[in-house]
Design an enzyme around this catalytic site. Structure first.
Site, PDB file in Angstrom:
ATOM      1  N   GLU A 153      -6.996  22.281   0.177  1.00 49.74           N
ATOM      2  CA  GLU A 153      -6.238  22.987   1.209  1.00 49.74           C
ATOM      3  C   GLU A 153      -7.193  23.420   2.323  1.00 49.74           C
ATOM      4  OE1 GLU A 153      -3.938  26.199  -0.342  1.00 49.74           O
ATOM      5  OE2 GLU A 153      -2.870  24.946  -1.807  1.00 49.74           O
TER       6      GLU A 153
ATOM      7  N   GLU B  48     -14.000  14.184  -3.675  1.00 52.84           N
ATOM      8  CA  GLU B  48     -13.933  14.479  -5.113  1.00 52.84           C
ATOM      9  C   GLU B  48     -15.100  15.372  -5.549  1.00 52.84           C
ATOM     10  OE1 GLU B  48     -12.448  12.005  -8.110  1.00 52.84           O
ATOM     11  OE2 GLU B  48     -11.345  10.716  -6.737  1.00 52.84           O
TER      12      GLU B  48
ATOM     13  N   ILE C  33      -5.599  14.552   2.267  1.00 52.80           N
ATOM     14  CA  ILE C  33      -4.887  13.802   1.238  1.00 52.80           C
ATOM     15  C   ILE C  33      -4.946  12.303   1.549  1.00 52.80           C
ATOM     16  CG2 ILE C  33      -2.748  13.566  -0.051  1.00 52.80           C
ATOM     17  CD1 ILE C  33      -4.314  16.338  -0.219  1.00 52.80           C
TER      18      ILE C  33
END
Length: 378
Positions: A125, A362, A155
């Site tokens: 976020e 990641e 995303i």
């Protein structure tokens, strides 16, 4: 053992054949136009390389962790943007496979396996990147349903994917233990997307914000039990960080292969520059570090398949080491081509730009080092 079997090597040969013929030719255009590589996706889908990890009972290939790594490695060698198709499909759906209900698996996995749909993973976020527990997206229970409000950033393949694994706070008093996971569909009312980010690399893989405005979903779409979302997210990343390592060794291999061909053809002072010891030392270091990264990645993949207790350490180590090596190798490959390496007429500047993200997403490599240190000191 993490040594690839004959079956694994046959898998590699099949993927490379598809990638050389139908993925690599689109890589430069995909980067230039910054558009999702539809032709490459269809080629991978036709060969069942778009989501090879999906179990056979749901219509998938059922590839093990090492086979999936090999697929992603070979696609990244040809086109990093395209390698995010199988990588992100695994990232989003591994939660369903490991923690989801049979109802969720039956509803969504066959569509991923067939290539009819893709999936994305919504964790980060605007104010919760490395600090995942600070997320603000909320999912409020309303009878047998949940109403989701919030926004997710960075995303991968957002807007292209039909399904989203979304992490949201269900109990704000519990911090990480108050986070739950859900499956949200692109078609759900209240789901929308921001403009694609203008990125340095992996331009053919759209990266967008995803917005949830009173998105109402059935409670049956919760993945696992309430409050288990944070653990689900972290366990998933233990496995999927290895796919980032696979991307890294793939793009590094592509850069090394191209540079080797170039230095054997390019002549200066009357002979191929491959004969100059200074360049030979660079090539030697590139090859040595790449193979070390590959072996660490394959070892981590074997641990992922077995679910070994030290997977967290090995996943972080493989991702961190391979991505650092990829950045070094692609940068040196540009150097070996001199001025040509700096131009878009050759693929190495694209590979160098693409490699950079493997050190960031990641979990940044700084975070990976924290993960490794904690595991070593435990």
């Amino acid at each position: 053992m993490y040594r690839p079997s004959e079956e694994h090597e046959a898998f590699r040969a099949a993927v490379r054949e598809v990638c050389d013929a139908k993925v690599a030719p689109h890589a430069a255009e995909t980067d230039e136009l910054a558009e999702f590589p539809k032709a490459s996706y269809e080629a991978l889908r036709a060969a069942d390389f778009h989501a090879p990890h999906v179990p056979e009972q749901y219509g998938g290939v059922g590839a093990d962790a090492l086979a999936t790594v090999i697929v992603i490695e070979e696609i990244a060698r040809a086109c990093m943007s395209s390698s995010l198709i199988p990588a992100v499909n695994k990232l989003a759906t591994l939660c369903w496979i490991n923690q989801g209900s049979e109802e969720i698996r039956q509803a969504y996995l066959p569509k991923i396996a067939s290539g009819e749909s893709m999936a994305s993973y919504c964790l980060s976020e605007p104010e919760a990147g490395s600090d995942v527990a600070s997320m603000r997206t909320r999912a409020v229970a309303d009878g047998d349903e949940f109403v989701i409000n919030g926004a997710k950033r960075w995303i991968t393949n957002a807007g292209v994917s039909d399904f989203y694994t979304v992490f949201a706070v269900t109990d704000p008093d519990q911090r990480s233990k108050g986070i739950s996971a859900f499956v949200v569909e692109r078609a759900d009312d209240g789901v929308s997307f921001g403009a694609p980010e203008k990125k340095l690399g992996i331009k053919g893989s759209p990266t967008c914000e995803v917005y949830f405005d009173n998105v109402r979903i059935p409670g049956s779409r919760m993945i696992g039990d309430p409050g288990t979302g944070f653990v689900t997210a972290m366990k998933t990343l233990d496995h999927t960080r290895i796919t980032i390592a696979a991307q890294a060794i793939g793009v590094a291999q592509g850069a090394l292969d191209y540079a080797k061909g170039y230095v054997k053809e390019r002549k200066q002072f009357g002979r191929p520059i491959a004969e100059f010891q200074g360049l030979q030392f660079m090539i030697a270091d590139m090859g040595m570090k790449l193979e070390a990264a590959r072996q660490l990645t394959y070892a981590a993949a074997a641990k992922s398949e077995r679910g070994d207790a030290d997977l967290t350490y090995f996943g972080a180590a493989a991702k961190c080491f391979a991505s650092d090596v990829a950045m070094e190798i692609t940068t040196d490959a540009v150097q070996l081509l001199g001025g040509y390496g700096y131009t878009k007429d050759y693929p190495l500047e694209r590979m160098m730009r693409d490699a950079k993200i493997t050190q960031i997403y990641e979990g940044t490599n700084q975070v990976q080092r924290i993960v490794m240190a904690r595991a070593l000191l435990k």
